[in-house]
Design an enzyme around this catalytic site. Structure first.
Site, PDB file in Angstrom:
ATOM      1  N   HIS A  79     -21.303 -20.383  35.495  1.00 54.89           N
ATOM      2  CA  HIS A  79     -20.465 -19.183  35.616  1.00 54.89           C
ATOM      3  C   HIS A  79     -20.916 -18.118  34.610  1.00 54.89           C
ATOM      4  O   HIS A  79     -20.997 -16.925  34.940  1.00 54.89           O
ATOM      5  CB  HIS A  79     -19.005 -19.554  35.377  1.00 54.89           C
ATOM      6  CG  HIS A  79     -18.046 -18.413  35.581  1.00 54.89           C
ATOM      7  ND1 HIS A  79     -17.674 -17.962  36.832  1.00 54.89           N
ATOM      8  CD2 HIS A  79     -17.402 -17.612  34.680  1.00 54.89           C
ATOM      9  CE1 HIS A  79     -16.846 -16.941  36.705  1.00 54.89           C
ATOM     10  NE2 HIS A  79     -16.659 -16.717  35.407  1.00 54.89           N
ATOM     11  N   GLU A  83     -23.025 -22.000  41.518  1.00 55.87           N
ATOM     12  CA  GLU A  83     -21.660 -22.145  41.024  1.00 55.87           C
ATOM     13  C   GLU A  83     -20.733 -22.640  42.134  1.00 55.87           C
ATOM     14  O   GLU A  83     -19.915 -23.542  41.915  1.00 55.87           O
ATOM     15  CB  GLU A  83     -21.162 -20.801  40.477  1.00 55.87           C
ATOM     16  CG  GLU A  83     -19.752 -20.857  39.912  1.00 55.87           C
ATOM     17  CD  GLU A  83     -19.233 -19.468  39.552  1.00 55.87           C
ATOM     18  OE1 GLU A  83     -18.314 -19.401  38.725  1.00 55.87           O
ATOM     19  OE2 GLU A  83     -19.745 -18.478  40.106  1.00 55.87           O
ATOM     20  N   ASN A 112     -46.739 -40.078  27.958  1.00 58.90           N
ATOM     21  CA  ASN A 112     -47.471 -41.341  27.889  1.00 58.90           C
ATOM     22  C   ASN A 112     -46.519 -42.532  27.890  1.00 58.90           C
ATOM     23  O   ASN A 112     -46.798 -43.573  28.495  1.00 58.90           O
ATOM     24  CB  ASN A 112     -48.337 -41.380  26.629  1.00 58.90           C
ATOM     25  CG  ASN A 112     -49.711 -40.789  26.853  1.00 58.90           C
ATOM     26  OD1 ASN A 112     -50.167 -40.648  27.977  1.00 58.90           O
ATOM     27  ND2 ASN A 112     -50.376 -40.423  25.772  1.00 58.90           N
TER      28      ASN A 112
END
Length: 660
Positions: free
Chosen positions: A45, A67, A401
């Site tokens: 919002h 939203e 990794n």
């Protein structure tokens, strides 16, 4: 638009995006987490309101659609599913792209209509409509037209593998409807050529620039990965739609090209999604938040500085040496306090960088079909802004990794008697003037015997040297550049890809890095970093007409040269039954003119740094200096860590005793 307001908007948006990503991750792991859902809704919002207030309607429309979708989820009208979360994450990624464009250009050219339509479709048709979005999609779907199909066959393309530095990316491009198709195509090609090497094209370059093609043309580009080319084409003028595909395996035989730059840690064959690291890159930290008390302290010190300056000038004009000397003592105290205050103001919490890592781990784990829980501890630990910026990429690489090569697939973990879900923890702690950052995983661990074999194969160490090394020292061999040759990556050496770059970056920051591993139990990579940098206390030594600085923390003892002896043609000194080879600085740096030769002084370096002694003509003084790291072609010069400008304007080189 006022740059001050725009900058504040960008910084606030960046923080909101990080917060939104992490709250979405919490919701994904626990759909019943109402606190996370409320945080997500509030942040979305706020983003919508900020974009609207600043006049960026495309982003405001996207945030509004997100939203509305999140509100449906919050009301329990729509279930939280992985596909739905992928779509929401794709929307967040597109908002992040827009913020990046606004920061760089002051405006955004990204079209959000397609993403908004997809979000609205989910609202109307339900969560099943979100199934088309794949994990890792950056959401910038308007720039890439999935309907584009090329008539070009890779078998007709003639590309010399030796001419390829990175990867071969096939980019099918449309410049849209045009009254001057050839001209627009030529401009598009020239713009792309400024960013990537063009290896071949279909049709020919001449035909493209004459507009003699049907709807689209194809360029074969030399680039790091598809995601990078995607991002660049998305901001290239005259390019309307495009589709990028990695065709390296189809066009270049094994061994023709080095799949990634071993010096930069890149390795397309080892990483399942080479572009992911680009997508999750951490930008340079360009702003800091300063406590009001620190500002007040700074203001007070500046006032004292101005007062002392007036007193000093008056003392000089009146030739009053007593007053001048007293004022200089005051200035010493003021500047010391000023230095400490400014250093404190540069300190930034680790979360400024690591805040984006949970999303990185989530996307990579989802792509690899692995179950991984990721935790961060000590994210409030503070580091200097420069250090924090520099370590962001090494930390990201270590994490990738751990996800890729460390944590095993769920079935493999189950067969080994482990929980299906792997755990990775990034833990930070403070030890006096250093910060320790550890990345721990409970994966397969490193194969010490495999590393020994690879070290012999690559000529990194001899069999005799390896026999004398304990497991800890063998693990540290993954930092050797010899373990970063991408075309010879194996399960053993995969974790070493690019670790030499991690080591170099940390070393340049005056830190250290080590690896500890237990086969079958997991691996821990530890980084030890200074909290602040730049101000260093050095010992000045003289060699001929040259002067050098040796960091005091590296110095153990200063002795005369009479203790030196010749052993097998090598000059050495003995200390606590240990032999320290002598390095003659005049020979190392080819000092011209007369030097002390056999006379002079020996500066013995701490054993923890390097077991050597430096031979110089004389030892002068100690002083705190501001060290500037070497840049450009001088960066990485063996034996030198940087330069310092002295009070008299002279420049002194600061020695790096490890690489000397």
């Amino acid at each position: 638009m006022d740059d001050q307001y725009l900058d504040a908007f960008i910084r606030e948006s960046e923080e909101a995006i990080t917060e939104l990503n992490n709250s979405l991750l919490e919701l994904e792991s626990d759909p019943s987490n109402t606190e996370a859902m409320d945080s997500i809704f509030r942040t979305a919002h706020t983003l919508k309101g900020n974009f609207g207030a600043m006049g960026f309607d495309n982003a405001a429309n996207l945030a509004h659609a997100m939203e509305d979708l999140l509100d449906e989820m919050r009301q329990g009208e729509m279930e939280v599913t992985p596909d739905l979360m992928d779509l929401v994450f794709a929307g967040v990624d597109q908002i992040e792209v827009i913020v990046g464009e606004i920061e760089e250009h002051g405006e955004s050219e990204t079209e959000t209509d397609e993403m908004v339509d997809e979000l609205r479709a989910v609202l109307e048709e339900g969560a099943a409509a979100a199934g088309g979005t794949e994990a890792g999609d950056d959401g910038d779907s308007s720039d890439s037209d999935e309907s584009l199909t090329t008539d070009a066959s890779v078998s007709d393309v003639d590309i010399d593998g030796d001419a390829v530095d990175e990867q071969v990316l096939q980019a099918e491009i449309s410049v849209g409807e045009s009254d001057m198709l050839g001209v627009d195509s030529m401009l598009a090609v020239e713009s792309i050529e400024e960013r990537f090497d063009i290896l071949d094209s279909s049709p020919s370059r001449a035909d493209i620039e004459d507009g003699e093609f049907e709807d689209t043309f194809v360029l074969y580009l030399d680039g790091p990965d598809a995601a990078t080319v995607d991002a660049e084409l998305g901001t290239t003028g005259k390019v309307d739609n495009f589709d990028v595909t990695d065709v390296t395996d189809d066009l270049v035989s094994d061994g023709d090209t080095d799949d990634g730059d071993s010096s930069s840690g890149g390795d397309a064959s080892a990483d399942p999604d080479p572009g992911a690291e680009e997508e999750h890159s951490v930008d340079e930290i360009k702003s800091v938040r300063v406590d009001v008390d620190q500002l007040d302290d700074l203001h007070g010190l500046v006032e004292q500085l101005v007062t002392s300056r007036i007193k000093l000038r008056r003392g000089v004009e009146q030739n009053n040496l007593d007053s001048t000397s007293e004022t200089l003592n005051e200035l010493d105290k003021i500047t010391a306090n000023l230095q400490n205050t400014v250093m404190d103001m540069r300190l930034i919490p680790l979360k400024k960088v690591v805040g984006k890592f949970p999303r990185l781990v989530r996307d990579l784990a989802r792509e690899l079909d692995k179950d991984i829980e990721f935790e961060i501890e000590g994210e409030d630990i503070e580091l200097d802004r420069t250090i924090l910026t520099e370590i962001s990429d090494p930390l990201m690489h270590i994490l990738r990794n751990a996800v890729d090569h460390g944590i095993e697939p769920p079935e493999e973990r189950e067969q080994a008697g482990k929980p299906r879900t792997g755990h990775i923890t990034l833990r930070a702690s403070r030890e006096r003037d250093h910060v320790i950052i550890k990345v721990e995983d409970d994966g397969a661990g490193l194969d010490v015997d495999g590393i020994r074999e690879k070290a012999i194969e690559k000529g990194v160490r001899s069999p005799e040297e390896l026999d004398a090394m304990d497991d800890s020292a063998v693990y540290d061999l993954v930092f050797h550049p010899g373990f970063s040759t991408a075309d010879e990556v194996t399960d053993t050496s995969g974790r070493g890809v690019g670790m030499d770059v991690v080591h170099d970056t940390v070393s340049q920051l005056d830190g250290s890095v080590s690896v500890d591993s237990e086969p079958g139990e997991g691996t821990t990579v530890s980084l030890r970093l200074p909290v602040t940098m730049a101000i260093v206390k050095v010992l000045f030594v003289k060699v001929g007409d040259e002067e050098y600085g040796v960091p005091i923390k590296n110095v153990d003892e200063i002795t005369g040269t009479e203790e030196a002896k010749q052993v097998n043609g090598q000059e050495v000194i003995k200390h606590n039954d240990e032999i320290y080879p002598v390095i003659h600085l005049d020979d190392t740096f080819d000092i011209e003119g007369e030097t002390a030769n056999g006379d002079g002084m020996l500066v013995r370096i701490r054993e923890s740094e390097r077991q050597v002694a430096l031979h110089c003509d004389s030892v002068n003084s100690q002083e705190e200096v501001v060290v500037k790291p070497l840049e450009g072609i001088l960066s990485g010069t063996p034996g030198l860590s940087g330069t310092a400008v002295l009070g008299d304007g002279n420049i002194v080189h600061i020695l790096d005793v490890v690489t000397l």
